[in-house]
Scaffold this motif. Sequence first.
Motif, PDB file in Angstrom:
ATOM      1  N   UNK A 168       0.812  -1.204   0.000  1.00 39.92           N
ATOM      2  CA  UNK A 168       0.000   0.000   0.000  1.00 39.92           C
ATOM      3  C   UNK A 168       0.855   1.268   0.000  1.00 39.92           C
ATOM      4  N   UNK A 169       0.335   2.337  -0.574  1.00 35.34           N
ATOM      5  CA  UNK A 169       0.909   3.671  -0.407  1.00 35.34           C
ATOM      6  C   UNK A 169       0.533   4.094   1.021  1.00 35.34           C
ATOM      7  N   UNK A 170       1.503   4.550   1.841  1.00 33.33           N
ATOM      8  CA  UNK A 170       1.237   4.717   3.284  1.00 33.33           C
ATOM      9  C   UNK A 170       0.119   5.706   3.647  1.00 33.33           C
ATOM     10  N   UNK A 171       0.021   6.841   2.976  1.00 30.03           N
ATOM     11  CA  UNK A 171      -1.004   7.820   3.376  1.00 30.03           C
ATOM     12  C   UNK A 171      -2.400   7.283   3.088  1.00 30.03           C
ATOM     13  N   UNK A 172      -2.562   6.631   1.968  1.00 26.28           N
ATOM     14  CA  UNK A 172      -3.856   6.031   1.624  1.00 26.28           C
ATOM     15  C   UNK A 172      -4.230   4.960   2.655  1.00 26.28           C
ATOM     16  N   UNK A 173      -3.253   4.124   2.980  1.00 26.46           N
ATOM     17  CA  UNK A 173      -3.499   3.063   3.964  1.00 26.46           C
ATOM     18  C   UNK A 173      -3.873   3.657   5.319  1.00 26.46           C
ATOM     19  N   UNK A 211      -5.096   6.598   6.001  1.00 27.38           N
ATOM     20  CA  UNK A 211      -6.415   7.247   5.947  1.00 27.38           C
ATOM     21  C   UNK A 211      -7.500   6.206   6.171  1.00 27.38           C
ATOM     22  N   UNK A 212      -7.313   5.028   5.596  1.00 34.52           N
ATOM     23  CA  UNK A 212      -8.312   3.968   5.740  1.00 34.52           C
ATOM     24  C   UNK A 212      -8.346   3.408   7.158  1.00 34.52           C
ATOM     25  N   UNK A 239      -2.075  16.381   1.502  1.00 28.03           N
ATOM     26  CA  UNK A 239      -2.505  15.039   1.891  1.00 28.03           C
ATOM     27  C   UNK A 239      -2.281  14.792   3.379  1.00 28.03           C
ATOM     28  N   UNK A 270      -4.999  16.636   5.222  1.00 22.13           N
ATOM     29  CA  UNK A 270      -6.253  15.902   5.076  1.00 22.13           C
ATOM     30  C   UNK A 270      -6.272  14.689   6.009  1.00 22.13           C
ATOM     31  N   UNK A 271      -5.160  13.975   6.085  1.00 22.11           N
ATOM     32  CA  UNK A 271      -5.060  12.840   7.012  1.00 22.11           C
ATOM     33  C   UNK A 271      -5.214  13.307   8.458  1.00 22.11           C
TER      34      UNK A 271
END
Lengths: 458, 458
Positions: A84-89, A91-92, A119, A122-123
């Motif tokens: 996973x890309x860390x920020x996306x992960x 956020x989830x 980003x 946003x996180x």
Amino acid sequence: MTRASKSDSKPRQIKLGAFLPGGGQHIAAWRHPDAPADGATNFEFHKQLALTAERGLFDAYFLADNLTVGLGAREGGNAKIAGFEPVTLFAALAPLTTHLGFIATASTTYEEPYTLARKFASLDLLSNGRAGWNVVTSAGDETARNFNRDVQPNHAERYARAHEHVETVKALWDSWEDDAFIRDKQSGRFYDKDKLHDIDHKGEHFSVKGPLNVPRPVQGHPVVVQAGQSEDGRGLAAHSAEVIFTAHQKLETAQEFYRDIKARVAEAGRDPDQVLIMPGVAPFVGRTEEEARAKYQQLNDLILPEDGVALLNGLAGQTLDIRGYPLDGPLPPSKETEGMKSRQALIRQIADEHNFTIRQLYQWVATARGHYTIVGSVTQVADQLEEWFTSEAADGFNILPPWLPGALDDFVDLVIPELQRRGLFRTAYEGRTLRENLGLRRPENPWTVARSTVLAAE
Amino acid sequence: MTRASKSDSKPRQIKLGAFLPGGGQHIAAWRHPDAPADGATNFEFHKQLALTAERGLFDAYFLADNLTVGLGAREGGNAKIAGFEPVTLFAALAPLTTHLGFIATASTTYEEPYTLARKFASLDLLSNGRAGWNVVTSAGDETARNFNRDVQPNHAERYARAHEHVETVKALWDSWEDDAFIRDKQSGRFYDKDKLHDIDHKGEHFSVKGPLNVPRPVQGHPVVVQAGQSEDGRGLAAHSAEVIFTAHQKLETAQEFYRDIKARVAEAGRDPDQVLIMPGVAPFVGRTEEEARAKYQQLNDLILPEDGVALLNGLAGQTLDIRGYPLDGPLPPSKETEGMKSRQALIRQIADEHNFTIRQLYQWVATARGHYTIVGSVTQVADQLEEWFTSEAADGFNILPPWLPGALDDFVDLVIPELQRRGLFRTAYEGRTLRENLGLRRPENPWTVARSTVLAAE
């Protein structure tokens, strides 16, 4: 004298990060009988890890990052090749947790300040103040070739750019003052335009007008983390970082680093108590030392020789090519390059110190890539952490469980209660934000400070 | 003749996107008595919206994006000035939902293909195949100034770059073949290196070696969406897009656009049934027409004149500056620029057609920025959607509720059941991925196709 004696009301306690790549830390972690072989790309597994880390009252979940398939990929190796890309992960994972912080790695060399500031803001917003940014300069030509370059910028240029990048990102986070939003339905005034600011940055590497289109982060700024150990890396850390991850094999070098950084921070006009130094520790914990040693051996027996060689080549970058050299012979000499200087030096130092063969060296670094590995009973592990913490070597630790979920479970179920019993670790989260739990002050907004200074003078 | 008559077993049904910026669509939405004034930056509110959209069986939650504080910001205006970065927000919403797709906007002008491919692949992975990418070229000098430029690249250059960007991203998504991961603990083989591929892209705008460090997305590729209506925009859509969002005021222009795009898609050698055309629709729905009209009037009464002027200036870009002109007089003439040509033309066309004053024009566009606005009873709204859907004007709609949550609730509670009663909309999700629900085929991996061709020839 320990640093603990300096503090006033609350006793100083250990801060803990959890380094939890889904594929595990040890190069053969995915082959462990208890590990899911697809852990690196399994979201439910990452969710389980986050919940365990939060149960253990860790300050933060930490993830490194590469902008390439990375270490050993070409050789067919390990489980870190894709994920996973860390920020996306993160956020989830944020809405599935309530107190755990999330420290994601992102690159100053290959990302734009506006995009990066956004980003992380946003996180921070969606996690109610639990974001942290681990600043890296992304070494390696393989990475450069994914971003329109043939070779990477040199070490000094990467760090010059990093300095300017971090300052630009911080300025963007300050675009909005904390009380800029009025949101008065009656008058129709949504915000106070005197509290929204262009940043008008024009520097050597970036030109960014701003303002950012995300409100000021809940934490003011997400916590800024750094891990470079070279001269340039230490300079950046002293100037910008609030948490410093570091790799040390011995108490003495850790103390030396700790003293050096705290002195540099003070020289930069910052408060040394507001910069936390957290060495990496890879613990194999057993109810007895024998049990711990068995766990250690079990994992090392799972390393394929070709994966071990690929690992060393990856860590040493272009300084070394050991392919073709006999595994049970010594390491060939190194060359000078523009890569990750500190990590290369550490690998070489370990080999020299232990007089390791190639095979011995890769078995040794397979667990934690140069971080401190502790193999011992609960008491032994807690003793070592306590010693480093109370003798000016560490303000906390970044725990790197060698395989997952077992080694994380061991730490949470066995070591945490022992640290708590000794009064060295929290029994409940102190606050809601990552910054509150780490004991780091919320940065003031310079625009707000400037306004109140003017008002006070009137 | 309707397109429905062409299909074989399953009757053709309407596809629905939900455009749900937390601050609402109408410029005064945040002032609505039922709306949370902080909706734009309130994560719990976005969660509520996602759950409502999923309850309504929408195909996807869609968000536009700007890389600047954007429209009207300088004038102190509306609630869209600051909010979440869409991919981060959608990543956070994904684990809280099970079937709803997430279409996030991201820029080909200011993001790198590697970074963009990666974050969408990561979103697709953690949502189990529910990601979509709305491709935009990010018009405006204000945006350019946040990314090291004084002025934006011209329209043709932005689109040339967009073409190359999208193809590069798709190639990165194909770096790994679907069955590349072996993960055999026994042998220690984690992946098949013959099924991992460099992309070796060297083009006019990008040079990207690859491979991507995220597995091939669950959907093969996240769904590619596009909304440009200019000649360049239509070319890009015909070549690359699978869903096309569009803005039309009248059935006739929507039909003309529909025919034009489907013809261009066929010319490009693609299957026109695999490209869904979805005009935007902003519905004010009442149990009666009077109730709907009252809702429409209530919202328009909340517009501040300065916000209306700022909105028009923002939409028209540099073609127009209406500050200083009387509100109850006509629109001044336009100039040629490099901005969002199609949107500017639409605004001008509306003004000319209705002979609108400035005030009338901003009230008119305040709801939906040039999208089709329907004010009517449940039957009237359903009739209009049915007419567009069955007369080759639309394969579905992007629903833009004028305010939130009320107008979304109205649509889900009143219109969806009526569409279901008519057999025009699903009563349960057909599949688990966005692609399955939209009826779009999963793209094959060209590397896999090449291998099976070779095998077949042997």
